[in-house]
Scaffold this active site. Structure first.
Site, short mmCIF file in Angstrom:
data_model
loop_
_atom_site.label_atom_id
_atom_site.label_comp_id
_atom_site.label_asym_id
_atom_site.label_seq_id
_atom_site.Cartn_x
_atom_site.Cartn_y
_atom_site.Cartn_z
N CYS A 134 0.82 -1.21 0.00
CA CYS A 134 0.00 0.00 0.00
C CYS A 134 0.85 1.26 0.00
CB CYS A 134 -0.95 0.01 1.19
SG CYS A 134 -0.12 -0.11 2.79
N SER A 166 9.50 2.73 6.23
CA SER A 166 8.04 2.63 6.20
C SER A 166 7.38 3.91 6.67
CB SER A 166 7.57 1.46 7.08
OG SER A 166 8.07 0.23 6.60
#
Length: 443
Positions: A50, A120
């Protein structure tokens, strides 16, 4: 080192672009088979989550160093970017300003940082490691990796494991799922009175269900394309399972909706949410879309009493938890440095073994050819002592002929380093007795 990564992530591209470049599971195999057909490419792994899409490629070539010339690197960047854009029906210009490219050692370092959760949106989040392992496993099963790129992934997995065990990077419960639940707690004062609808049955939804259970929400319903998967996941949290086709009715009772699927089209549209809000008598509904591509139409945000948050909206929610991980991240950086040193050392060792194997093969070929010649001379009645002396001289001359030519050339060009390396390699003492020059240089 003949490795490279080209990609985009949450830091360089917004969700609208990321969802256009995503690789859903159904098309990854075909994409990999196309990528492996690019010029000079012999390994390929695609990581698509994602928050990022990255194409890792291994190119034909030898050795971990030196890194490719800037011109060649630029060519590989352009080649990969044009392929990535073309595959998704886009122009390379759309991706150029928001993409990044790393080659050689920097590509390996980037992979290690990603696997360890240091690159991240949620610093130190653990899910990315499993996603990278799945991506690598697919390429391995398709026999599209097995060289230095495969070794880089294995090294990254090892470093990521060490980061998890040696630092406190995962001590705080921080993830996009945790952030979604935290967001719900900020909007609603009492979660224990609320009904939750979870759309999907993957790892993110399971994490959300666990955090929601800890908050003692009133009830959980899991809706999924496959009913068995929905029932299995819901059963872990005393919830109910349902099909995606039941969403219009399920939304009526849902105070909180968290969605994370791999669907390529929105599952929840503006119209169905509007109808649900009317039937709820305008009681507020929180919708958190953690999917890329998005599961919930962006127009839902226009509906009064419907509060839609996407994955790019929850960064501030997780900042507090991330702060506690920054010190651990610095420690993790040191472990990555050590991992890089170990990885490069292993590659150099492998290259040394390959070079020694070729050297031994060349020496064996010379020995065999001269031995055959000596046997023929003996069969003709030649003197054994003379034949043996000739055999030894011939082997010596042929072994040192090419090095002698290269050293003379290097000396004439002022490249004394080659001479010093030769002295070290063969342990040459300048005071040792020397054979006659013409014997050394014959052949």
């Amino acid at each position: 080192m003949e490795l490279a990564v080209t990609g985009i992530n949450h830091s360089t591209a917004n969700i609208s672009l990321r969802e256009r470049v995503a690789f859903p599971p159904a098309i990854v195999t075909g994409a990999l088979q196309q990528a492996i057909g690019l010029p000079d490419v012999n390994e390929a792994v695609i990581v698509s989550t994602c928050n990022r899409t990255e194409v890792y490629l291994g190119f034909t070539g030898l050795g971990p160093e030196p890194d490719p010339e800037p011109e060649r690197a630029a060519g590989r960047y352009r080649l990969t970017l044009e392929w990535l854009a073309g595959f998704h029906g886009m122009s390379a210009d759309e991706l150029f300003s928001c993409s990044y490219f790393h080659e050689g050692g920097e590509a390996v370092r980037h992979l290690m940082r990603v696997a360890a959760g240091l690159d991240s949106m949620v610093l130190g989040e653990p899910q990315i490691l499993g996603q990278i392992k799945s991506s690598y496993a697919l390429s391995r099963d398709l026999k599209l990796t097995g060289g230095n790129l495969a070794r880089a992934f294995e090294a990254a997995f090892s470093v990521a494991k060490e980061v998890r065990t040696e630092t406190a990077i995962g001590a705080s419960p921080v993830s996009v799922a945790y952030a979604a639940v935290t967001l719900a707690g900020r909007i609603f004062s009492d979660l224990s009175r609320l009904q939750v609808l979870l759309v999907g049955a993957g790892r993110t939804i399971e994490l959300a269900a666990r955090h929601l259970t800890e908050k003692e929400v009133r009830g959980i319903v899991v809706a999924n394309r496959t009913l068995d998967n929905a029932l299995q996941l819901a059963g872990k949290f005393s919830g109910e399972g349902a099909l995606l086709s039941d969403l219009p009715e399920l939304l009526v009772d849902a105070d909180i909706v968290i969605s994370s699927t791999s669907s390529q089209l929105p599952l929840i549209g503006k119209g169905v949410v509007e109808r649900a809000i009317r039937r709820r008598k305008h009681r507020p509904m929180l919708l958190v879309d953690l999917a890329v591509p998005r599961d919930i139409e962006v127009e839902v945000s226009e509906i009064p009493d419907a509060y839609l948050y996407g994955i790019d909206d929850i960064g501030s929610v997780i900042e507090d938890g991330v702060n506690s991980r920054r010190e651990a991240a610095a420690q993790a950086g040191g472990l990555i440095d050590l991992g890089m040193e170990k990885f490069l050392g292993q590659l150099r060792s492998r290259n040394a073994v390959a070079t020694l194997r070729r050297l031994r093969g060349k020496a064996d070929a010379i020995r065999e050819a001269e031995l055959q010649q000596a046997r023929r001379e003996l069969e003709k009645g030649g003197d054994a002592g003379t034949v043996l002396e000739s055999l030894a001289r011939a082997i010596t001359n042929k072994l040192i002929h090419a090095p002698s030519v290269r050293m003379k050339q290097a000396s004439a060009e002022g490249r004394d380093e080659l001479l010093r390396v030769t002295q070290e390699l063969f342990e040459l003492d300048e005071h040792a007795p020397r054979a006659r020059d013409h014997d050394q240089e014959r052949g």
